[in-house]
Design a protein around this motif. Structure first.
Motif, PDB file in Angstrom:
ATOM      1  N   HIS A  72       0.836  -1.199   0.000  1.00  0.00           N
ATOM      2  CA  HIS A  72       0.000   0.000   0.000  1.00  0.00           C
ATOM      3  C   HIS A  72       0.875   1.255   0.000  1.00  0.00           C
ATOM      4  CE1 HIS A  72      -2.528   3.179   1.754  1.00  0.00           C
ATOM      5  NE2 HIS A  72      -3.575   2.504   1.323  1.00  0.00           N
ATOM      6  N   ARG A  73       1.858   1.294   0.880  1.00  0.00           N
ATOM      7  CA  ARG A  73       2.731   2.469   0.971  1.00  0.00           C
ATOM      8  C   ARG A  73       3.602   2.598  -0.284  1.00  0.00           C
ATOM      9  NH1 ARG A  73       4.622   5.888   5.075  1.00  0.00           N
ATOM     10  NH2 ARG A  73       6.053   7.369   4.075  1.00  0.00           N
ATOM     11  N   ALA A  74       4.074   1.461  -0.798  1.00  0.00           N
ATOM     12  CA  ALA A  74       4.901   1.493  -2.003  1.00  0.00           C
ATOM     13  C   ALA A  74       4.112   2.046  -3.189  1.00  0.00           C
ATOM     14  CB  ALA A  74       5.425   0.094  -2.318  1.00  0.00           C
ATOM     15  N   TYR A  75       2.864   1.655  -3.306  1.00  0.00           N
ATOM     16  CA  TYR A  75       2.019   2.161  -4.395  1.00  0.00           C
ATOM     17  C   TYR A  75       1.886   3.678  -4.293  1.00  0.00           C
ATOM     18  CZ  TYR A  75      -2.087   2.203  -7.545  1.00  0.00           C
ATOM     19  OH  TYR A  75      -2.970   2.423  -8.579  1.00  0.00           O
ATOM     20  N   ALA A  76       1.616   4.155  -3.082  1.00  0.00           N
ATOM     21  CA  ALA A  76       1.485   5.601  -2.879  1.00  0.00           C
ATOM     22  C   ALA A  76       2.785   6.317  -3.203  1.00  0.00           C
ATOM     23  CB  ALA A  76       1.064   5.883  -1.433  1.00  0.00           C
ATOM     24  N   GLU A  77       3.913   5.712  -2.840  1.00  0.00           N
ATOM     25  CA  GLU A  77       5.216   6.328  -3.121  1.00  0.00           C
ATOM     26  C   GLU A  77       5.489   6.377  -4.624  1.00  0.00           C
ATOM     27  OE1 GLU A  77       7.378   7.860  -1.191  1.00  0.00           O
ATOM     28  OE2 GLU A  77       6.159   7.553   0.607  1.00  0.00           O
ATOM     29  N   LEU A  78       5.140   5.321  -5.346  1.00  0.00           N
ATOM     30  CA  LEU A  78       5.332   5.310  -6.796  1.00  0.00           C
ATOM     31  C   LEU A  78       4.520   6.416  -7.456  1.00  0.00           C
ATOM     32  CD1 LEU A  78       6.348   4.044  -9.464  1.00  0.00           C
ATOM     33  CD2 LEU A  78       4.316   2.561  -9.376  1.00  0.00           C
ATOM     34  N   LEU A  79       3.257   6.521  -7.082  1.00  0.00           N
ATOM     35  CA  LEU A  79       2.399   7.555  -7.669  1.00  0.00           C
ATOM     36  C   LEU A  79       2.916   8.945  -7.331  1.00  0.00           C
ATOM     37  CD1 LEU A  79      -1.121   5.993  -6.962  1.00  0.00           C
ATOM     38  CD2 LEU A  79       0.174   5.966  -9.108  1.00  0.00           C
ATOM     39  N   ALA A  80       3.389   9.119  -6.099  1.00  0.00           N
ATOM     40  CA  ALA A  80       3.912  10.421  -5.690  1.00  0.00           C
ATOM     41  C   ALA A  80       5.155  10.784  -6.495  1.00  0.00           C
ATOM     42  CB  ALA A  80       4.241  10.416  -4.197  1.00  0.00           C
ATOM     43  N   SER A  81       5.999   9.791  -6.781  1.00  0.00           N
ATOM     44  CA  SER A  81       7.209  10.072  -7.557  1.00  0.00           C
ATOM     45  C   SER A  81       6.856  10.484  -8.986  1.00  0.00           C
ATOM     46  CB  SER A  81       8.135   8.852  -7.568  1.00  0.00           C
ATOM     47  OG  SER A  81       7.625   7.811  -8.378  1.00  0.00           O
ATOM     48  N   MET A  82       5.813   9.873  -9.550  1.00  0.00           N
ATOM     49  CA  MET A  82       5.386  10.241 -10.894  1.00  0.00           C
ATOM     50  C   MET A  82       4.788  11.645 -10.907  1.00  0.00           C
ATOM     51  SD  MET A  82       3.847   6.541 -12.154  1.00  0.00           S
ATOM     52  CE  MET A  82       3.812   6.914 -13.922  1.00  0.00           C
ATOM     53  N   GLU A  83       4.092  11.992  -9.849  1.00  0.00           N
ATOM     54  CA  GLU A  83       3.522  13.336  -9.756  1.00  0.00           C
ATOM     55  C   GLU A  83       4.613  14.388  -9.583  1.00  0.00           C
ATOM     56  OE1 GLU A  83       0.654  13.120  -6.638  1.00  0.00           O
ATOM     57  OE2 GLU A  83      -0.533  11.587  -7.674  1.00  0.00           O
ATOM     58  N   ARG A  84       5.673  14.034  -8.848  1.00  0.00           N
ATOM     59  CA  ARG A  84       6.789  14.978  -8.698  1.00  0.00           C
ATOM     60  C   ARG A  84       7.467  15.223 -10.043  1.00  0.00           C
ATOM     61  NH1 ARG A  84       7.509  12.101  -3.790  1.00  0.00           N
ATOM     62  NH2 ARG A  84       9.074  10.729  -4.723  1.00  0.00           N
ATOM     63  N   ARG A  85       7.531  14.188 -10.864  1.00  0.00           N
ATOM     64  CA  ARG A  85       8.114  14.352 -12.192  1.00  0.00           C
ATOM     65  C   ARG A  85       7.274  15.320 -13.025  1.00  0.00           C
ATOM     66  NH1 ARG A  85       9.240   8.932 -13.999  1.00  0.00           N
ATOM     67  NH2 ARG A  85       7.136   8.778 -14.810  1.00  0.00           N
ATOM     68  N   LEU A 111      -6.044  -0.568  -1.877  1.00  0.00           N
ATOM     69  CA  LEU A 111      -5.251  -0.083  -3.001  1.00  0.00           C
ATOM     70  C   LEU A 111      -6.115   0.693  -3.990  1.00  0.00           C
ATOM     71  CD1 LEU A 111      -2.856  -3.076  -3.808  1.00  0.00           C
ATOM     72  CD2 LEU A 111      -2.341  -0.966  -2.585  1.00  0.00           C
ATOM     73  N   ALA A 112      -7.352   0.245  -4.163  1.00  0.00           N
ATOM     74  CA  ALA A 112      -8.263   0.955  -5.067  1.00  0.00           C
ATOM     75  C   ALA A 112      -8.491   2.385  -4.585  1.00  0.00           C
ATOM     76  CB  ALA A 112      -9.589   0.209  -5.174  1.00  0.00           C
ATOM     77  N   ALA A 113      -8.542   2.571  -3.272  1.00  0.00           N
ATOM     78  CA  ALA A 113      -8.732   3.912  -2.725  1.00  0.00           C
ATOM     79  C   ALA A 113      -7.545   4.801  -3.069  1.00  0.00           C
ATOM     80  CB  ALA A 113      -8.918   3.837  -1.214  1.00  0.00           C
ATOM     81  N   VAL A 114      -6.327   4.252  -3.023  1.00  0.00           N
ATOM     82  CA  VAL A 114      -5.134   5.007  -3.405  1.00  0.00           C
ATOM     83  C   VAL A 114      -5.211   5.388  -4.878  1.00  0.00           C
ATOM     84  CG1 VAL A 114      -2.621   4.914  -3.654  1.00  0.00           C
ATOM     85  CG2 VAL A 114      -3.708   3.903  -1.647  1.00  0.00           C
ATOM     86  N   ALA A 115      -5.594   4.408  -5.706  1.00  0.00           N
ATOM     87  CA  ALA A 115      -5.691   4.647  -7.151  1.00  0.00           C
ATOM     88  C   ALA A 115      -6.738   5.709  -7.464  1.00  0.00           C
ATOM     89  CB  ALA A 115      -6.028   3.336  -7.868  1.00  0.00           C
ATOM     90  N   ARG A 116      -7.896   5.628  -6.814  1.00  0.00           N
ATOM     91  CA  ARG A 116      -8.965   6.595  -7.080  1.00  0.00           C
ATOM     92  C   ARG A 116      -8.546   8.001  -6.676  1.00  0.00           C
ATOM     93  NH1 ARG A 116     -12.402   2.438  -5.041  1.00  0.00           N
ATOM     94  NH2 ARG A 116     -12.394   3.457  -2.996  1.00  0.00           N
ATOM     95  N   GLU A 117      -7.912   8.119  -5.516  1.00  0.00           N
ATOM     96  CA  GLU A 117      -7.490   9.437  -5.045  1.00  0.00           C
ATOM     97  C   GLU A 117      -6.485  10.056  -6.009  1.00  0.00           C
ATOM     98  OE1 GLU A 117      -5.333  11.544  -1.170  1.00  0.00           O
ATOM     99  OE2 GLU A 117      -5.839   9.408  -1.121  1.00  0.00           O
ATOM    100  N   ASP A 118      -5.536   9.247  -6.480  1.00  0.00           N
ATOM    101  CA  ASP A 118      -4.543   9.752  -7.418  1.00  0.00           C
ATOM    102  C   ASP A 118      -5.191  10.139  -8.741  1.00  0.00           C
ATOM    103  OD1 ASP A 118      -1.586  10.043  -8.138  1.00  0.00           O
ATOM    104  OD2 ASP A 118      -2.272   8.676  -9.697  1.00  0.00           O
TER     105      ASP A 118
END
Length: 208
Positions: A58-71, A123-130
């Motif tokens: 769960h945390r790794a997924y959030a970190e991956l999405l955050a890194s893509m957003e920082r890019r 995980l779906a909640a993380v995906a939806r929020e992103d």
């Protein structure tokens, strides 16, 4: 006494190791033992911060999405300093979500996480929020483009943003299995349709 910031930094470092494994070897290789080895810490310490693998994923997924957003944020920052048009900045930023060679590992890892998210509400909640945050950001981009004259005053910012995001997701899905698909060209055409007018900021000022 160990500060809360230090605990959070250690969690982030461990999650970053999990993301690195997912990028390099695939999400299936993300285990507590593998993450401990990649992090240079003990299995027990990983389990201290993430008592279950689900929490780590769960945390790794959030970190991956955050890194893509920082890019994306970095791309926009460079574009603004160069005074690029919104269409140009948007095209470059959205291309970062396509599995072109330099982004393929991130995009493949993101796709693997999304498959898990289809069966995990957490995980779906993380995906939806992103996803919602990205579409909201795109709506803001379209609103700014209206002010700059790159879209018509009557343009529906929600519809334009959703069409752009759908184009990105569709092109990315095809490119993951068919690298020869011209996803960049498809996306460039989508942004051309979304922002069909020149930016007023770049129009030449008539001489006195």
């Amino acid at each position: 006494m160990v500060r809360m910031a230090d605990h959070e930094r250690r969690r982030t470092e461990i999650a970053a190791a999990a993301v690195d494994i997912a990028r390099q070897e695939g999400l299936g290789r993300v285990t507590i033992a593998a993450v401990a080895a990649r992090s240079g810490v003990s299995v027990g310490l990983v389990q201290h911060y993430f008592p279950g693998k689900d929490l780590l994923v769960h945390r790794a997924y959030a970190e991956l999405l955050a890194s893509m957003e920082r890019r994306v944020a970095a791309i926009v920052d460079v574009g603004e300093r160069r005074e690029e048009s919104i269409r140009t900045m948007c095209t470059t930023a959205l291309t970062s979500f396509l599995p072109v060679p330099e982004n393929r590992r991130d995009c493949l890892a993101r796709a693997e996480f999304q498959v898990l998210a289809a069966r995990s509400e957490a995980l779906a909640a993380v995906a939806r929020e992103d996803d919602r945050a990205l579409r909201a950001r795109l709506r803001g981009v379209v609103a700014n483009a209206r002010l700059c004259g790159e879209v018509a005053p009557e343009a529906d910012e929600v519809a334009v943003a959703d069409e752009l995001w759908a184009a990105v997701l569709g092109a990315s899905a095809v490119m993951l299995v068919d690298p020869t698909y011209p996803g960049e060209a498809v996306l460039a055409e989508a942004t051309r349709r979304a922002f069909p007018r020149p930016c007023r900021r770049h129009e030449e000022t008539p001489a006195d």
